[in-house]
Design a protein around this motif. Sequence first.
Motif, PDB file in Angstrom:
ATOM      1  N   ASN A  61       0.808  -1.221   0.000  1.00  0.00           N
ATOM      2  CA  ASN A  61       0.000   0.000   0.000  1.00  0.00           C
ATOM      3  C   ASN A  61       0.845   1.278   0.000  1.00  0.00           C
ATOM      4  O   ASN A  61       0.384   2.331   0.404  1.00  0.00           O
ATOM      5  CB  ASN A  61      -0.967   0.004   1.194  1.00  0.00           C
ATOM      6  CG  ASN A  61      -0.218  -0.089   2.513  1.00  0.00           C
ATOM      7  OD1 ASN A  61       0.992  -0.304   2.524  1.00  0.00           O
ATOM      8  ND2 ASN A  61      -0.925   0.084   3.609  1.00  0.00           N
ATOM      9  N   GLN A 230      -4.206   8.621  -5.856  1.00  0.00           N
ATOM     10  CA  GLN A 230      -5.305   7.822  -5.290  1.00  0.00           C
ATOM     11  C   GLN A 230      -6.215   7.316  -6.405  1.00  0.00           C
ATOM     12  O   GLN A 230      -6.560   6.145  -6.458  1.00  0.00           O
ATOM     13  CB  GLN A 230      -6.081   8.683  -4.275  1.00  0.00           C
ATOM     14  CG  GLN A 230      -7.036   7.893  -3.398  1.00  0.00           C
ATOM     15  CD  GLN A 230      -8.405   7.739  -4.008  1.00  0.00           C
ATOM     16  OE1 GLN A 230      -8.921   8.689  -4.606  1.00  0.00           O
ATOM     17  NE2 GLN A 230      -8.998   6.559  -3.873  1.00  0.00           N
ATOM     18  N   MET A 235      -6.138   3.612  -5.076  1.00  0.00           N
ATOM     19  CA  MET A 235      -5.598   3.320  -3.749  1.00  0.00           C
ATOM     20  C   MET A 235      -6.695   3.405  -2.696  1.00  0.00           C
ATOM     21  O   MET A 235      -7.545   4.276  -2.742  1.00  0.00           O
ATOM     22  CB  MET A 235      -4.499   4.326  -3.387  1.00  0.00           C
ATOM     23  CG  MET A 235      -3.392   4.496  -4.402  1.00  0.00           C
ATOM     24  SD  MET A 235      -2.441   3.024  -4.709  1.00  0.00           S
ATOM     25  CE  MET A 235      -1.524   2.858  -3.195  1.00  0.00           C
ATOM     26  N   PHE A 239      -2.977   4.311   2.863  1.00  0.00           N
ATOM     27  CA  PHE A 239      -1.926   4.068   1.873  1.00  0.00           C
ATOM     28  C   PHE A 239      -0.887   5.183   1.952  1.00  0.00           C
ATOM     29  O   PHE A 239      -1.151   6.258   2.525  1.00  0.00           O
ATOM     30  CB  PHE A 239      -2.502   3.944   0.462  1.00  0.00           C
ATOM     31  CG  PHE A 239      -2.958   5.226  -0.159  1.00  0.00           C
ATOM     32  CD1 PHE A 239      -2.084   6.010  -0.906  1.00  0.00           C
ATOM     33  CD2 PHE A 239      -4.279   5.652  -0.018  1.00  0.00           C
ATOM     34  CE1 PHE A 239      -2.506   7.197  -1.483  1.00  0.00           C
ATOM     35  CE2 PHE A 239      -4.705   6.843  -0.596  1.00  0.00           C
ATOM     36  CZ  PHE A 239      -3.822   7.621  -1.334  1.00  0.00           C
TER      37      PHE A 239
END
Length: 516
Positions: A61, A230, A235, A239
């Motif tokens: 992540n 993102q 994501m 993260f």
Amino acid sequence: MHQEDLFKKLTAHCKEYGFIFQSSEIYDGLSAVYDYGQYGAELKNNIVKYWWDAMVLLNDNIVGIDSAIFMHPSVWKASGHVDAFNDPLIDNKDSKKRYRADVLIEEYIDKLEEKISKEVKKAAKRYGDKFDETMFRQTNKRVLDNIELIDSVKKRFIEASEKGDLEGIRQIIIDCKIADPESGSRNWTDVRQFNLMFETRLGSVSEDASKIYLRPETAQGIFVNFMNVQKSGRMKLPFGIAQVGKAFRNEIVARQFIFRMREFEQMEMQFFVRPGNEHEWYEYWKEKRMKWYKALGFDENKFRFHDHVKLAHYAKAAADIEFAFPFGFKEVEGIHSRTDYDLGQHQKFCGRKLQYFDTELNKSYVPYVVETSIGLDRMFLTLLAAAWDEEKIEKDNGAQDQRIVLRLPPSLAPVKLAVFPLVRKDGLPEISQKIRDDLRFDISCQYEEKDSIGRRYRRQDAIGTPFCITVDHQTKEDETVTLRYRDTMKQERVPAGKLREILGEKVSMKKLLQTL
Ligand code: ATP
């Protein structure tokens, strides 16, 4: 050895062995700007790899980016740097030296803390097994007086900093009788604020050109790309986004070699979390990051946490990881719980939503951030100081000798393997070069044929090369070579064909990363 001498020696060593040069040295240098030489650049690359892999490779992540140094000037308005990225400076009227007022006060507090530790150590020695440290700290008058003094100075300092009360900061220096560390003089000027950002102009025609800044940290390049990463990476929180890059600060005091530079490099990671979870992640990253240092195998007591007395304008909690440099325990990395300050500010200034839709909670919010921020150059200095060793040794004829050896972790060493022909004839150079050519894709090798073998070993010790092999006449008969270990100086005969197998694991980054 005196610690100051050690620091001088380290600095000289860096130049002599091609690690670090003063920038523009032929023009007498540029203050607090340095260039990395042939071994310095390799070592630096290896540190970056160790950090990048620990962050990006080992965490599903966390992703890495590389943002530009120039950014829209509004970024720095929003982040608070234009208004608040200041250091309070003070000049000594006698020595004409300039200092950071906050650093003078912090060093004063450090000295009081040292006094307390000394009292404790003395008493522990005196009372032996019967010594009760907690009780001693709670009852000893000298310790209690110093604790009280520390608390009151900290309180005044925080209050004055928060109010921007520069006269208040000066008064602490006067009241505590803090003297110029170099001259001992207490003849101080007023305290003034000094913005650390470098300005430049974008555009070719001067009237149209707009003022922009050289970034003072890499973090903002991550914040402004939060939505891009993102969305494009789909994501999910939590993260992280990592990046390595240059940062620039017009530091007031820049006298400690690469510890404080005006152009330096940072390795930063911003970890975006659901509001409310930030403390848990703050603790998580503190521990994770400390492990990264300890995995290097140096004396663990040389690393410690230090909680911030004064928090930066954005921070909710902040701790430093400090290393025992020759000039004392100092920050190498900061771990900061930055709340939603940065994304919130950018959202306000750019007029767009910088939010995350949390499917579990079924709502959007501005994530909170935990940051880990390490200075690449300070890490470089940490490694050199930790690895430096001056060792007395005996020559073959029994005479005393000395060697300087950098006990760098093999996976970080600039050169992993040096290959020497015993003599420059009889086909030995050709065999050596063939071995080097075969290994160089997996192991960073250096071929060296000048000088005696002993001198070649010394040179490799001084740059931290963990392994050397010598090719001699016996190699021609049985294809074995002498393998020499940097740390123990032990030598053994091994088949040349097995070198990859013997050394591969020892010098690989994988082994180091697996311990994290
Ligand atoms: P300091 O208190 O020493 O000025 P800082 O708290 O301002 O440092 P941060 O803004 O937290 O530093 O930056 C993160 C890291 O970047 C620091 O831990 C340090 O390793 C590195 N760094 C900051 N300023 C410099 C500099 N002038 N030269 C080299 N490295 C630096």
